[in-house]
Design a protein around this motif. Structure first.
Motif, PDB file in Angstrom:
ATOM      1  N   SER A  50       0.874  -1.291   0.062  1.00 29.89           N
ATOM      2  CA  SER A  50      -0.073  -0.039   0.048  1.00 29.89           C
ATOM      3  C   SER A  50       0.707   1.155  -0.036  1.00 29.89           C
ATOM      4  N   PHE A  51       1.897   1.340   0.718  1.00 28.95           N
ATOM      5  CA  PHE A  51       3.010   2.166   0.718  1.00 28.95           C
ATOM      6  C   PHE A  51       3.499   2.492  -0.508  1.00 28.95           C
ATOM      7  N   LYS A  52       3.805   1.455  -1.053  1.00 28.23           N
ATOM      8  CA  LYS A  52       4.699   1.376  -2.374  1.00 28.23           C
ATOM      9  C   LYS A  52       3.648   2.041  -3.506  1.00 28.23           C
ATOM     10  N   TYR A  53       2.424   1.634  -3.418  1.00 29.71           N
ATOM     11  CA  TYR A  53       1.279   2.208  -4.154  1.00 29.71           C
ATOM     12  C   TYR A  53       1.105   3.683  -4.218  1.00 29.71           C
ATOM     13  N   PHE A  54       1.383   4.051  -2.624  1.00 22.59           N
ATOM     14  CA  PHE A  54       1.150   5.664  -2.468  1.00 22.59           C
ATOM     15  C   PHE A  54       2.238   6.373  -3.216  1.00 22.59           C
ATOM     16  N   VAL A  55       3.647   5.750  -3.009  1.00 26.34           N
ATOM     17  CA  VAL A  55       4.748   6.452  -3.600  1.00 26.34           C
ATOM     18  C   VAL A  55       4.448   6.428  -5.164  1.00 26.34           C
ATOM     19  N   ILE A  56       4.258   5.571  -5.886  1.00 25.44           N
ATOM     20  CA  ILE A  56       3.996   5.339  -7.307  1.00 25.44           C
ATOM     21  C   ILE A  56       2.945   6.227  -7.682  1.00 25.44           C
ATOM     22  N   ALA A  57       1.918   6.367  -7.080  1.00 27.59           N
ATOM     23  CA  ALA A  57       0.668   7.307  -7.462  1.00 27.59           C
ATOM     24  C   ALA A  57       0.882   8.629  -7.385  1.00 27.59           C
ATOM     25  N   TYR A  58       1.470   9.016  -6.241  1.00 22.66           N
ATOM     26  CA  TYR A  58       1.797  10.425  -5.979  1.00 22.66           C
ATOM     27  C   TYR A  58       2.928  10.626  -6.935  1.00 22.66           C
ATOM     28  N   GLY A  59       4.002   9.837  -7.545  1.00 23.58           N
ATOM     29  CA  GLY A  59       4.985  10.400  -8.269  1.00 23.58           C
ATOM     30  C   GLY A  59       4.340  10.373  -9.634  1.00 23.58           C
ATOM     31  N   VAL A  60       3.315   9.687 -10.064  1.00 14.47           N
ATOM     32  CA  VAL A  60       2.664   9.851 -11.294  1.00 14.47           C
ATOM     33  C   VAL A  60       1.873  11.026 -11.380  1.00 14.47           C
ATOM     34  N   VAL A  61       1.234  11.434 -10.213  1.00  8.20           N
ATOM     35  CA  VAL A  61       0.550  12.876 -10.238  1.00  8.20           C
ATOM     36  C   VAL A  61       1.461  14.097 -10.069  1.00  8.20           C
ATOM     37  N   CYS A  62       2.590  13.801  -9.499  1.00  5.11           N
ATOM     38  CA  CYS A  62       3.654  14.960  -9.465  1.00  5.11           C
ATOM     39  C   CYS A  62       3.975  15.257 -11.048  1.00  5.11           C
ATOM     40  N   CYS A  63       4.362  14.225 -11.652  1.00  3.77           N
ATOM     41  CA  CYS A  63       5.057  14.415 -12.987  1.00  3.77           C
ATOM     42  C   CYS A  63       3.699  14.820 -13.999  1.00  3.77           C
ATOM     43  N   TYR A  64       2.511  14.352 -13.739  1.00  4.32           N
ATOM     44  CA  TYR A  64       1.438  14.862 -14.592  1.00  4.32           C
ATOM     45  C   TYR A  64       1.115  16.422 -14.123  1.00  4.32           C
ATOM     46  N   LEU A  82     -10.295  17.547 -18.327  1.00  2.00           N
ATOM     47  CA  LEU A  82     -11.280  16.973 -17.096  1.00  2.00           C
ATOM     48  C   LEU A  82     -11.071  15.548 -16.706  1.00  2.00           C
ATOM     49  N   ILE A  83     -11.250  14.691 -17.759  1.00  2.00           N
ATOM     50  CA  ILE A  83     -11.093  13.359 -17.703  1.00  2.00           C
ATOM     51  C   ILE A  83      -9.917  12.971 -16.985  1.00  2.00           C
ATOM     52  N   LEU A  84      -8.711  13.500 -17.621  1.00  2.00           N
ATOM     53  CA  LEU A  84      -7.531  13.280 -16.949  1.00  2.00           C
ATOM     54  C   LEU A  84      -7.221  13.632 -15.532  1.00  2.00           C
ATOM     55  N   ASP A  85      -7.961  14.958 -14.959  1.00  2.00           N
ATOM     56  CA  ASP A  85      -7.998  15.443 -13.778  1.00  2.00           C
ATOM     57  C   ASP A  85      -8.721  14.596 -12.965  1.00  2.00           C
ATOM     58  N   THR A  86      -9.881  13.951 -13.243  1.00  3.83           N
ATOM     59  CA  THR A  86     -10.578  13.001 -12.911  1.00  3.83           C
ATOM     60  C   THR A  86      -9.881  11.630 -12.426  1.00  3.83           C
ATOM     61  N   VAL A  87      -9.228  11.066 -13.274  1.00  4.88           N
ATOM     62  CA  VAL A  87      -8.381  10.129 -13.153  1.00  4.88           C
ATOM     63  C   VAL A  87      -7.463  10.154 -12.113  1.00  4.88           C
ATOM     64  N   MET A  88      -6.626  11.413 -12.179  1.00  3.23           N
ATOM     65  CA  MET A  88      -5.454  11.698 -11.143  1.00  3.23           C
ATOM     66  C   MET A  88      -6.187  11.810  -9.582  1.00  3.23           C
ATOM     67  N   THR A  89      -7.395  12.630  -9.649  1.00  2.00           N
ATOM     68  CA  THR A  89      -7.784  12.759  -8.483  1.00  2.00           C
ATOM     69  C   THR A  89      -8.371  11.173  -7.711  1.00  2.00           C
ATOM     70  N   LEU A  90      -8.731  10.350  -8.772  1.00  2.00           N
ATOM     71  CA  LEU A  90      -9.110   9.105  -8.143  1.00  2.00           C
ATOM     72  C   LEU A  90      -7.910   8.126  -7.742  1.00  2.00           C
ATOM     73  N   LEU A  91      -6.869   8.362  -8.480  1.00  2.00           N
ATOM     74  CA  LEU A  91      -5.667   7.679  -8.333  1.00  2.00           C
ATOM     75  C   LEU A  91      -5.242   8.113  -6.945  1.00  2.00           C
ATOM     76  N   LEU A  92      -5.035   9.553  -6.600  1.00  2.00           N
ATOM     77  CA  LEU A  92      -4.664  10.056  -5.403  1.00  2.00           C
ATOM     78  C   LEU A  92      -5.711   9.490  -4.220  1.00  2.00           C
ATOM     79  N   THR A  93      -6.893   9.760  -4.333  1.00  2.00           N
ATOM     80  CA  THR A  93      -7.797   9.209  -3.290  1.00  2.00           C
ATOM     81  C   THR A  93      -7.669   7.817  -2.940  1.00  2.00           C
ATOM     82  N   SER A  94      -7.452   6.843  -3.979  1.00  4.10           N
ATOM     83  CA  SER A  94      -7.563   5.435  -4.066  1.00  4.10           C
ATOM     84  C   SER A  94      -5.866   5.088  -3.142  1.00  4.10           C
TER      85      SER A  94
END
Lengths: 163, 163
Positions: A50-64, A82-94
Protein backbone atom coordinates in the motif's frame (compact mmCIF):
# COMPACT_ATOMS: atom_id res chain seq x y z
CA UNK A 1 -6.15 31.65 -22.79
CA UNK A 2 -9.35 30.04 -21.63
CA UNK A 3 -10.30 29.98 -18.00
CA UNK A 4 -9.71 26.26 -17.42
CA UNK A 5 -5.96 26.78 -17.87
CA UNK A 6 -6.00 30.23 -16.28
CA UNK A 7 -4.17 31.56 -13.24
CA UNK A 8 -6.43 29.83 -10.67
CA UNK A 9 -5.77 26.46 -12.24
CA UNK A 10 -1.99 27.07 -12.50
CA UNK A 11 -1.79 28.06 -8.82
CA UNK A 12 -3.70 24.92 -7.73
CA UNK A 13 -1.57 22.69 -9.98
CA UNK A 14 1.64 24.23 -8.60
CA UNK A 15 0.49 23.60 -5.01
CA UNK A 16 -0.43 20.00 -5.98
CA UNK A 17 2.95 19.54 -7.69
CA UNK A 18 4.86 20.67 -4.60
CA UNK A 19 2.62 18.73 -2.16
CA UNK A 20 2.82 15.47 -4.14
CA UNK A 21 6.62 15.83 -4.49
CA UNK A 22 6.99 16.44 -0.74
CA UNK A 23 4.71 13.45 0.03
CA UNK A 24 6.84 11.14 -2.15
CA UNK A 25 10.16 12.36 -0.68
CA UNK A 26 8.94 12.19 2.93
CA UNK A 27 7.47 8.70 2.45
CA UNK A 28 10.55 7.38 0.61
CA UNK A 29 12.97 8.64 3.25
CA UNK A 30 10.93 7.32 6.20
CA UNK A 31 13.13 4.71 7.84
CA UNK A 32 13.64 3.19 11.29
CA UNK A 33 15.04 0.04 12.86
CA UNK A 34 14.18 -1.80 16.06
CA UNK A 35 15.44 -4.86 17.93
CA UNK A 36 12.69 -7.19 19.16
CA UNK A 37 13.79 -10.48 20.86
CA UNK A 38 17.20 -10.45 19.12
CA UNK A 39 15.40 -9.97 15.81
CA UNK A 40 16.35 -6.87 13.87
CA UNK A 41 13.29 -5.22 12.45
CA UNK A 42 13.57 -2.64 9.69
CA UNK A 43 10.68 -0.34 8.76
CA UNK A 44 10.57 1.33 5.35
CA UNK A 45 7.85 2.17 2.84
CA UNK A 46 8.76 -0.69 0.48
CA UNK A 47 7.74 -3.26 3.13
CA UNK A 48 4.07 -2.51 2.44
CA UNK A 49 2.40 -2.81 -1.00
CA UNK A 50 0.00 0.00 0.00
CA UNK A 51 2.86 2.40 0.80
CA UNK A 52 4.56 1.43 -2.49
CA UNK A 53 1.29 2.19 -4.30
CA UNK A 54 1.16 5.57 -2.48
CA UNK A 55 4.69 6.48 -3.67
CA UNK A 56 4.04 5.39 -7.27
CA UNK A 57 0.64 7.12 -7.51
CA UNK A 58 1.91 10.39 -6.00
CA UNK A 59 4.95 10.22 -8.28
CA UNK A 60 2.67 9.89 -11.31
CA UNK A 61 0.51 12.82 -10.15
CA UNK A 62 3.64 14.93 -9.50
CA UNK A 63 4.88 14.33 -13.09
CA UNK A 64 1.38 14.89 -14.52
CA UNK A 65 0.99 18.20 -12.63
CA UNK A 66 4.32 19.44 -13.99
CA UNK A 67 3.44 18.31 -17.54
CA UNK A 68 0.10 20.17 -17.47
CA UNK A 69 1.71 23.36 -16.10
CA UNK A 70 4.19 23.26 -19.00
CA UNK A 71 1.55 22.22 -21.59
CA UNK A 72 1.14 24.77 -24.44
CA UNK A 73 -2.29 26.44 -24.33
CA UNK A 74 -2.97 25.35 -27.94
CA UNK A 75 -2.34 21.65 -27.21
CA UNK A 76 -5.09 19.15 -28.06
CA UNK A 77 -4.56 17.59 -24.62
CA UNK A 78 -6.71 20.35 -23.07
CA UNK A 79 -9.73 18.60 -24.64
CA UNK A 80 -9.23 15.70 -22.22
CA UNK A 81 -8.15 17.73 -19.19
CA UNK A 82 -11.31 17.07 -17.14
CA UNK A 83 -11.14 13.31 -17.73
CA UNK A 84 -7.39 13.28 -16.95
CA UNK A 85 -7.88 15.40 -13.80
CA UNK A 86 -10.67 13.04 -12.70
CA UNK A 87 -8.43 9.99 -13.19
CA UNK A 88 -5.60 11.66 -11.22
CA UNK A 89 -7.96 12.62 -8.37
CA UNK A 90 -9.21 9.01 -8.23
CA UNK A 91 -5.62 7.71 -8.25
CA UNK A 92 -4.69 10.03 -5.37
CA UNK A 93 -7.82 9.13 -3.38
CA UNK A 94 -7.30 5.41 -3.91
CA UNK A 95 -3.60 5.35 -2.94
CA UNK A 96 -4.11 7.70 0.00
CA UNK A 97 -6.96 5.55 1.38
CA UNK A 98 -4.99 2.30 1.02
CA UNK A 99 -1.92 3.80 2.75
CA UNK A 100 -4.15 5.32 5.45
CA UNK A 101 -5.79 1.94 6.16
CA UNK A 102 -2.38 0.29 6.65
CA UNK A 103 -1.04 3.23 8.69
CA UNK A 104 -4.07 2.91 10.99
CA UNK A 105 -3.28 -0.77 11.63
CA UNK A 106 0.37 0.20 12.19
CA UNK A 107 -0.71 2.76 14.79
CA UNK A 108 -3.60 0.98 16.53
CA UNK A 109 -3.15 -2.65 15.50
CA UNK A 110 -6.14 -4.98 15.15
CA UNK A 111 -6.69 -7.17 18.21
CA UNK A 112 -9.34 -9.27 16.43
CA UNK A 113 -6.87 -10.31 13.73
CA UNK A 114 -3.92 -10.49 16.14
CA UNK A 115 -2.04 -7.72 14.35
CA UNK A 116 0.02 -5.72 16.85
CA UNK A 117 0.73 -1.99 16.43
CA UNK A 118 4.32 -1.31 15.33
CA UNK A 119 4.55 2.43 16.06
CA UNK A 120 5.93 1.77 19.56
CA UNK A 121 8.91 -0.06 18.03
CA UNK A 122 9.58 2.26 15.08
CA UNK A 123 8.32 5.73 16.13
CA UNK A 124 10.59 7.59 13.67
CA UNK A 125 9.16 5.68 10.70
CA UNK A 126 5.63 6.15 12.02
CA UNK A 127 5.96 9.91 12.51
CA UNK A 128 7.49 10.41 9.08
CA UNK A 129 4.91 8.28 7.23
CA UNK A 130 2.15 10.14 9.13
CA UNK A 131 3.67 13.42 7.87
CA UNK A 132 3.68 11.99 4.30
CA UNK A 133 0.00 11.07 4.70
CA UNK A 134 -0.89 14.57 5.95
CA UNK A 135 0.81 16.15 2.90
CA UNK A 136 -0.85 13.44 0.78
CA UNK A 137 -4.25 14.48 2.12
CA UNK A 138 -3.51 18.11 1.21
CA UNK A 139 -2.75 16.92 -2.35
CA UNK A 140 -6.09 15.08 -2.52
CA UNK A 141 -7.96 18.20 -1.34
CA UNK A 142 -6.12 20.46 -3.84
CA UNK A 143 -6.94 18.10 -6.74
CA UNK A 144 -10.58 17.88 -5.64
CA UNK A 145 -10.81 21.70 -5.51
CA UNK A 146 -9.13 21.85 -8.94
CA UNK A 147 -11.66 19.37 -10.33
CA UNK A 148 -14.65 21.26 -8.89
CA UNK A 149 -13.16 24.54 -10.19
CA UNK A 150 -12.65 23.07 -13.68
CA UNK A 151 -16.19 21.63 -13.69
CA UNK A 152 -17.55 25.01 -12.63
CA UNK A 153 -15.62 26.78 -15.42
CA UNK A 154 -16.55 24.16 -18.03
CA UNK A 155 -20.19 23.71 -17.08
CA UNK A 156 -21.24 27.30 -16.58
CA UNK A 157 -23.56 27.25 -19.61
CA UNK A 158 -24.56 23.64 -19.01
CA UNK A 159 -26.23 24.23 -15.64
CA UNK A 160 -29.01 26.28 -17.16
CA UNK A 161 -29.52 23.85 -20.06
CA UNK A 162 -30.08 20.90 -17.78
CA UNK A 163 -32.48 22.27 -15.17
CA UNK B 1 -35.53 14.93 -20.98
CA UNK B 2 -31.90 15.95 -21.37
CA UNK B 3 -29.28 13.38 -22.17
CA UNK B 4 -27.56 13.44 -18.77
CA UNK B 5 -30.61 11.84 -17.17
CA UNK B 6 -31.44 9.76 -20.24
CA UNK B 7 -31.72 6.00 -20.66
CA UNK B 8 -27.93 5.35 -20.66
CA UNK B 9 -27.55 7.09 -17.33
CA UNK B 10 -30.56 5.31 -15.80
CA UNK B 11 -29.24 1.88 -16.87
CA UNK B 12 -25.79 2.61 -15.36
CA UNK B 13 -27.34 3.95 -12.14
CA UNK B 14 -29.55 0.87 -11.83
CA UNK B 15 -26.53 -1.44 -12.26
CA UNK B 16 -24.63 0.62 -9.64
CA UNK B 17 -27.64 0.50 -7.29
CA UNK B 18 -27.85 -3.31 -7.50
CA UNK B 19 -24.06 -3.81 -7.30
CA UNK B 20 -23.63 -1.53 -4.27
CA UNK B 21 -26.60 -3.18 -2.52
CA UNK B 22 -25.15 -6.66 -3.16
CA UNK B 23 -21.69 -5.51 -1.95
CA UNK B 24 -23.19 -4.22 1.34
CA UNK B 25 -25.27 -7.37 1.95
CA UNK B 26 -22.41 -9.77 1.10
CA UNK B 27 -19.93 -7.86 3.28
CA UNK B 28 -22.39 -7.55 6.21
CA UNK B 29 -23.26 -11.25 6.21
CA UNK B 30 -19.62 -12.42 5.94
CA UNK B 31 -18.94 -14.30 9.17
CA UNK B 32 -16.71 -17.13 10.38
CA UNK B 33 -15.27 -18.43 13.66
CA UNK B 34 -12.04 -20.27 14.44
CA UNK B 35 -10.38 -21.79 17.49
CA UNK B 36 -6.67 -20.93 17.87
CA UNK B 37 -4.90 -22.16 21.06
CA UNK B 38 -8.20 -22.39 23.02
CA UNK B 39 -8.96 -18.84 21.97
CA UNK B 40 -12.20 -18.36 20.06
CA UNK B 41 -11.68 -16.03 17.15
CA UNK B 42 -14.63 -14.42 15.40
CA UNK B 43 -14.28 -12.75 12.01
CA UNK B 44 -16.85 -10.19 10.87
CA UNK B 45 -16.74 -6.92 8.94
CA UNK B 46 -17.22 -4.75 12.04
CA UNK B 47 -13.83 -5.90 13.41
CA UNK B 48 -12.07 -3.68 10.89
CA UNK B 49 -12.61 0.12 10.56
CA UNK B 50 -11.82 -0.17 6.82
CA UNK B 51 -14.53 -2.80 6.27
CA UNK B 52 -16.98 -0.66 8.30
CA UNK B 53 -16.09 2.33 6.09
CA UNK B 54 -16.70 0.11 3.01
CA UNK B 55 -20.19 -0.86 4.23
CA UNK B 56 -21.15 2.75 5.14
CA UNK B 57 -19.80 4.24 1.89
CA UNK B 58 -21.48 1.62 -0.32
CA UNK B 59 -24.71 2.06 1.67
CA UNK B 60 -24.60 5.81 1.01
CA UNK B 61 -23.95 5.26 -2.72
CA UNK B 62 -26.79 2.71 -2.87
CA UNK B 63 -29.27 5.22 -1.37
CA UNK B 64 -27.91 8.03 -3.59
CA UNK B 65 -28.28 5.91 -6.76
CA UNK B 66 -31.90 5.14 -5.88
CA UNK B 67 -32.64 8.80 -5.06
CA UNK B 68 -31.23 9.98 -8.42
CA UNK B 69 -33.18 7.33 -10.38
CA UNK B 70 -36.39 8.56 -8.69
CA UNK B 71 -35.46 12.28 -8.99
CA UNK B 72 -37.96 14.30 -11.08
CA UNK B 73 -36.40 15.53 -14.33
CA UNK B 74 -37.30 19.14 -13.44
CA UNK B 75 -35.53 19.04 -10.07
CA UNK B 76 -32.87 21.66 -9.35
CA UNK B 77 -30.61 18.85 -8.09
CA UNK B 78 -29.67 18.00 -11.69
CA UNK B 79 -27.60 21.21 -11.69
CA UNK B 80 -25.20 19.58 -9.21
CA UNK B 81 -25.31 16.05 -10.63
CA UNK B 82 -21.72 16.04 -11.95
CA UNK B 83 -20.28 17.29 -8.64
CA UNK B 84 -22.42 14.78 -6.70
CA UNK B 85 -21.44 11.91 -9.03
CA UNK B 86 -17.78 12.91 -8.64
CA UNK B 87 -18.06 12.87 -4.83
CA UNK B 88 -19.77 9.45 -4.92
CA UNK B 89 -17.09 8.01 -7.24
CA UNK B 90 -14.38 9.31 -4.90
CA UNK B 91 -16.21 7.84 -1.88
CA UNK B 92 -16.46 4.44 -3.60
CA UNK B 93 -12.80 4.52 -4.70
CA UNK B 94 -11.61 5.54 -1.25
CA UNK B 95 -13.57 2.91 0.69
CA UNK B 96 -12.83 0.16 -1.84
CA UNK B 97 -9.07 0.90 -1.68
CA UNK B 98 -9.00 0.95 2.13
CA UNK B 99 -10.91 -2.37 2.35
CA UNK B 100 -8.71 -3.87 -0.38
CA UNK B 101 -5.52 -2.89 1.51
CA UNK B 102 -6.77 -4.64 4.68
CA UNK B 103 -8.06 -7.67 2.74
CA UNK B 104 -4.61 -8.03 1.18
CA UNK B 105 -2.98 -8.14 4.63
CA UNK B 106 -5.65 -10.64 5.72
CA UNK B 107 -4.80 -12.86 2.74
CA UNK B 108 -1.00 -12.49 2.53
CA UNK B 109 -0.06 -11.03 5.92
CA UNK B 110 2.97 -8.75 6.30
CA UNK B 111 6.05 -10.55 7.55
CA UNK B 112 7.96 -7.27 8.08
CA UNK B 113 5.34 -6.02 10.54
CA UNK B 114 4.69 -9.44 12.04
CA UNK B 115 1.07 -9.50 10.87
CA UNK B 116 0.03 -13.06 10.06
CA UNK B 117 -2.55 -13.87 7.34
CA UNK B 118 -5.93 -14.89 8.80
CA UNK B 119 -7.56 -16.46 5.73
CA UNK B 120 -6.30 -19.93 6.68
CA UNK B 121 -8.25 -19.72 9.97
CA UNK B 122 -11.44 -18.07 8.65
CA UNK B 123 -11.74 -19.12 4.97
CA UNK B 124 -15.52 -18.60 4.83
CA UNK B 125 -15.18 -14.95 5.95
CA UNK B 126 -12.28 -14.42 3.56
CA UNK B 127 -14.12 -15.83 0.52
CA UNK B 128 -17.25 -13.81 1.23
CA UNK B 129 -15.42 -10.51 1.82
CA UNK B 130 -13.43 -11.16 -1.39
CA UNK B 131 -16.77 -11.57 -3.22
CA UNK B 132 -17.98 -8.27 -1.69
CA UNK B 133 -14.79 -6.57 -2.90
CA UNK B 134 -15.25 -7.96 -6.44
CA UNK B 135 -18.81 -6.60 -6.57
CA UNK B 136 -17.48 -3.39 -4.99
CA UNK B 137 -14.95 -3.07 -7.79
CA UNK B 138 -17.75 -3.48 -10.36
CA UNK B 139 -19.58 -0.59 -8.63
CA UNK B 140 -16.48 1.63 -8.86
CA UNK B 141 -16.11 0.86 -12.59
CA UNK B 142 -19.81 1.53 -13.27
CA UNK B 143 -19.65 4.91 -11.46
CA UNK B 144 -16.46 5.83 -13.32
CA UNK B 145 -18.13 4.99 -16.68
CA UNK B 146 -21.19 7.01 -15.57
CA UNK B 147 -18.97 9.99 -14.72
CA UNK B 148 -17.09 9.84 -18.05
CA UNK B 149 -20.42 9.45 -19.88
CA UNK B 150 -21.92 12.47 -18.05
CA UNK B 151 -18.78 14.55 -18.71
CA UNK B 152 -18.98 13.58 -22.40
CA UNK B 153 -22.66 14.57 -22.59
CA UNK B 154 -22.13 17.80 -20.63
CA UNK B 155 -18.89 18.92 -22.27
CA UNK B 156 -19.65 18.23 -25.92
CA UNK B 157 -19.70 21.95 -26.80
CA UNK B 158 -16.88 22.76 -24.36
CA UNK B 159 -14.25 20.60 -26.08
CA UNK B 160 -14.25 22.83 -29.16
CA UNK B 161 -14.20 26.03 -27.07
CA UNK B 162 -11.12 25.01 -25.15
CA UNK B 163 -8.86 23.61 -27.85
Amino acid sequence: MSKINGIGSIVLRTVALIASFVAVVVMCTAHDTAQVFNLKFEAKFSNSPSFKYFVIAYGVVCCYSLAIILLPTKSLFWRFILILDTVMTLLLTSSFSAAMAIAYVGKKGNSHAGWLPICGQVPKFCDQSTAALVVGFVTVIVYFVLLVYSLHVALGPFYSVNS
